[in-house]
Design a protein around this motif. Structure first.
Motif, mmCIF file in Angstrom:
data_model
loop_
_atom_site.group_PDB
_atom_site.id
_atom_site.type_symbol
_atom_site.label_atom_id
_atom_site.label_comp_id
_atom_site.label_asym_id
_atom_site.label_seq_id
_atom_site.Cartn_x
_atom_site.Cartn_y
_atom_site.Cartn_z
ATOM 1 N N LEU A 75 1.193 -1.274 0.120
ATOM 2 C CA LEU A 75 -0.088 -0.053 -0.155
ATOM 3 C C LEU A 75 0.571 1.100 0.311
ATOM 4 O O LEU A 75 0.740 2.348 -0.678
ATOM 5 C CB LEU A 75 -0.866 -0.467 0.755
ATOM 6 C CG LEU A 75 -1.783 1.577 1.229
ATOM 7 C CD1 LEU A 75 -3.157 0.692 0.250
ATOM 8 C CD2 LEU A 75 -2.937 0.637 3.127
ATOM 9 N N ASN A 76 2.201 1.157 0.500
ATOM 10 C CA ASN A 76 3.043 1.886 0.576
ATOM 11 C C ASN A 76 4.484 1.437 0.209
ATOM 12 O O ASN A 76 4.795 1.015 0.945
ATOM 13 C CB ASN A 76 3.488 2.873 1.963
ATOM 14 C CG ASN A 76 4.193 3.676 2.350
ATOM 15 O OD1 ASN A 76 4.416 3.850 1.187
ATOM 16 N ND2 ASN A 76 4.191 4.550 3.321
ATOM 17 N N ASP A 105 0.327 -8.409 8.574
ATOM 18 C CA ASP A 105 1.445 -8.495 9.704
ATOM 19 C C ASP A 105 1.105 -8.402 10.924
ATOM 20 O O ASP A 105 0.521 -8.685 11.850
ATOM 21 C CB ASP A 105 3.134 -8.048 9.633
ATOM 22 C CG ASP A 105 2.628 -6.249 8.911
ATOM 23 O OD1 ASP A 105 1.624 -6.203 8.134
ATOM 24 O OD2 ASP A 105 4.262 -5.701 9.437
ATOM 25 N N SER A 130 5.849 1.075 14.122
ATOM 26 C CA SER A 130 7.354 0.394 13.555
ATOM 27 C C SER A 130 7.711 1.491 12.406
ATOM 28 O O SER A 130 7.814 2.183 11.910
ATOM 29 C CB SER A 130 7.208 -1.362 13.198
ATOM 30 O OG SER A 130 5.831 -1.409 12.185
ATOM 31 N N GLY A 132 6.512 1.053 9.655
ATOM 32 C CA GLY A 132 5.178 2.313 9.535
ATOM 33 C C GLY A 132 4.205 2.107 10.222
ATOM 34 O O GLY A 132 4.639 1.774 11.364
ATOM 35 N N HIS A 153 -6.302 -1.143 8.037
ATOM 36 C CA HIS A 153 -4.725 -0.098 7.920
ATOM 37 C C HIS A 153 -5.264 0.923 8.115
ATOM 38 O O HIS A 153 -4.715 2.296 7.823
ATOM 39 C CB HIS A 153 -4.897 -0.601 5.956
ATOM 40 C CG HIS A 153 -3.329 -1.620 5.609
ATOM 41 N ND1 HIS A 153 -4.654 -2.854 5.763
ATOM 42 C CD2 HIS A 153 -2.568 -2.261 5.453
ATOM 43 C CE1 HIS A 153 -3.677 -3.799 5.396
ATOM 44 N NE2 HIS A 153 -3.022 -3.560 4.509
ATOM 45 N N GLU A 175 0.875 7.340 9.356
ATOM 46 C CA GLU A 175 1.948 6.389 8.823
ATOM 47 C C GLU A 175 3.339 7.922 8.480
ATOM 48 O O GLU A 175 3.929 8.160 8.931
ATOM 49 C CB GLU A 175 2.011 6.011 7.702
ATOM 50 C CG GLU A 175 2.838 5.210 7.527
ATOM 51 C CD GLU A 175 2.449 3.303 6.599
ATOM 52 O OE1 GLU A 175 1.781 2.507 7.649
ATOM 53 O OE2 GLU A 175 2.877 3.556 5.438
HETATM 54 C C1 BMX Z 1 1.838 0.347 5.951
HETATM 55 C C2 BMX Z 1 1.671 -1.627 5.211
HETATM 56 C C3 BMX Z 1 0.736 -2.485 5.846
HETATM 57 C C4 BMX Z 1 2.213 -2.793 7.267
HETATM 58 C C5 BMX Z 1 2.343 -1.484 8.148
HETATM 59 C C6 BMX Z 1 3.242 -2.158 8.919
HETATM 60 C C7 BMX Z 1 2.838 -2.097 3.272
HETATM 61 C C8 BMX Z 1 4.570 -2.160 2.772
HETATM 62 N N1 BMX Z 1 2.287 -1.803 4.231
HETATM 63 O O1 BMX Z 1 0.993 0.975 6.991
HETATM 64 O O2 BMX Z 1 0.029 -2.997 5.422
HETATM 65 O O3 BMX Z 1 0.629 -3.328 8.116
HETATM 66 O O4 BMX Z 1 2.539 -0.579 7.201
HETATM 67 O O5 BMX Z 1 3.981 -2.812 8.679
HETATM 68 O O6 BMX Z 1 2.078 -1.208 2.067
HETATM 69 P P1 BMX Z 1 5.706 -2.599 9.067
HETATM 70 O O7 BMX Z 1 6.495 -3.108 7.763
HETATM 71 O O8 BMX Z 1 5.963 -1.186 9.699
HETATM 72 O O9 BMX Z 1 5.502 -3.849 10.328
#
Ligand code: BMX
Ligand code: ADP
Ligand code: ZN
Length: 291
Positions: A75-76, A105, A130, A132, A153, A175
């Protein structure tokens, strides 16, 4: 049955062999490859699972990104070194020769933390601060994933309409203000170029700019928690991720939340499983789908 649980984050890859008694028997961690081509991620996953896979009967993955039909979509994309799409389940089935299941996750971590809560809680939310800011929502005892995998999300809800652009394409997401990457991206002058871990150490030593950055992050997360209370009437919110679990961060969030009206105050706890919530959640989620 032994489950090989894998947690793919924007900063680190973790794997653990979890036995039938739900004990972690052995674990491995590697950095997430910085420049992520599909080939680089595949190779990293291969090294990650190599010492453990021979003793596992199935693979359960918790991964950053949207997981739809076993394919990981960012998504990011900034959080995954530009990697937009990756055939996660197919790759791991091929690398391991085992059946594999994958889930976001933060959704996974929410499930683990929900299962660890005492009493009769039906509605809760998990937030990871974390690389994100991710989230997972359990509503009436059910983990929400959504038809498109987007449920939870909440890092991409609005923190500040004048805030920085988020890698997802929206402006001022939680985020983009509060995550580890965002904290690092906002640092200037003597703190420029430091990661969130180093900036957090400066915050603890009383550096004024680091204090502003960390407080801004905690404030955005506190408002997010109040929003979650308003939208879902959560009985509690659980906080995880390396920024979320950093010493003193939860107290900062709670202090900011206390400034909101009382109706928007769910109790907020640190993750029971600490940094293993994603790994634990993937393995527990796999138990819902017996082989
Ligand atoms: C972003 C998105 C979420 C994820 C969150 C925490 C991407 C790659 N990730 O919002 O799906 O759950 O970050 O992810 O778009 P982390 O990498 O900080 O654990
Ligand atoms: P992932 O996002 O890969 O799941 P983490 O939960 O470890 O991994 O989050 C990574 C982010 O947390 C990075 O921005 C990193 O700088 C930051 N971080 C790691 N350790 C700490 C710490 N002790 N205190 C504050 N921030 C930390
Ligand atoms: Zn966003």
């Amino acid at each position: 049955m032994n489950t090989l649980a894998i947690d793919i984050g924007g900063t680190k890859l973790a794997a653990a062999l979890i036995n039938a008694q739900r004990q972690i028997v052995e674990r491995q961690t590697l950095p997430t490859p910085a420049s992520q081509t599909p080939g680089a991620l595949r190779e990293a996953l291969q090294s990650l699972i190599a010492p453990l896979v021979g003793r596992a009967e199935r693979v359960a993955v918790a991964s950053t990104g949207i997981i739809r039909h076993g394919v990981l979509t960012a998504l990011n994309p900034d959080n995954l070194g530009g990697l937009a799409q990756f055939p996660l389940v197919a790759t791991l089935e091929q690398l391991s020769g085992l059946p594999c299941l994958a889930i976001n996750d933060a959704q996974a971590a929410a499930w683990a933390e929900y299962c660890a809560l005492p009493g009769e809680v039906r509605d809760m939310a998990f937030i990871t601060v974390s690389t994100g800011v991710g989230g997972g929502i359990v509503s009436n005892g059910k983990l929400l994933s959504g038809r498109q995998g987007l449920a939870g999300h909440i890092g991409h809800t609005l923190a500040d309409p004048h805030g920085p652009m988020c890698g997802c394409g929206r402006r001022g997401c939680v985020e983009a203000v509060a995550s580890g990457r965002a904290i690092a991206a906002q640092a200037v002058d003597d703190l420029q170029g430091l990661d969130a871990k180093a900036l957090y150490a400066h915050y603890q030593q009383g550096h004024p700019q680091a204090i502003r950055l960390i407080e801004r992050s905690a404030h955005a997360v506190a408002r997010l928690i109040a929003d979650l209370k308003a939208s879902n009437d959560c009985e509690c919110v659980v906080l995880g991720g390396s920024v979320g679990l950093a010493d003193g961060y939860l107290s900062l969030v709670c202090a900011r939340l206390a400034q909101e009206p009382a109706a928007f105050h769910p109790p907020v706890f640190a993750a029971h499983y600490q940094h293993d919530a994603g790994l634990r959640g993937a393995a527990l989620w796999a138990e819902e789908f017996p082989l």
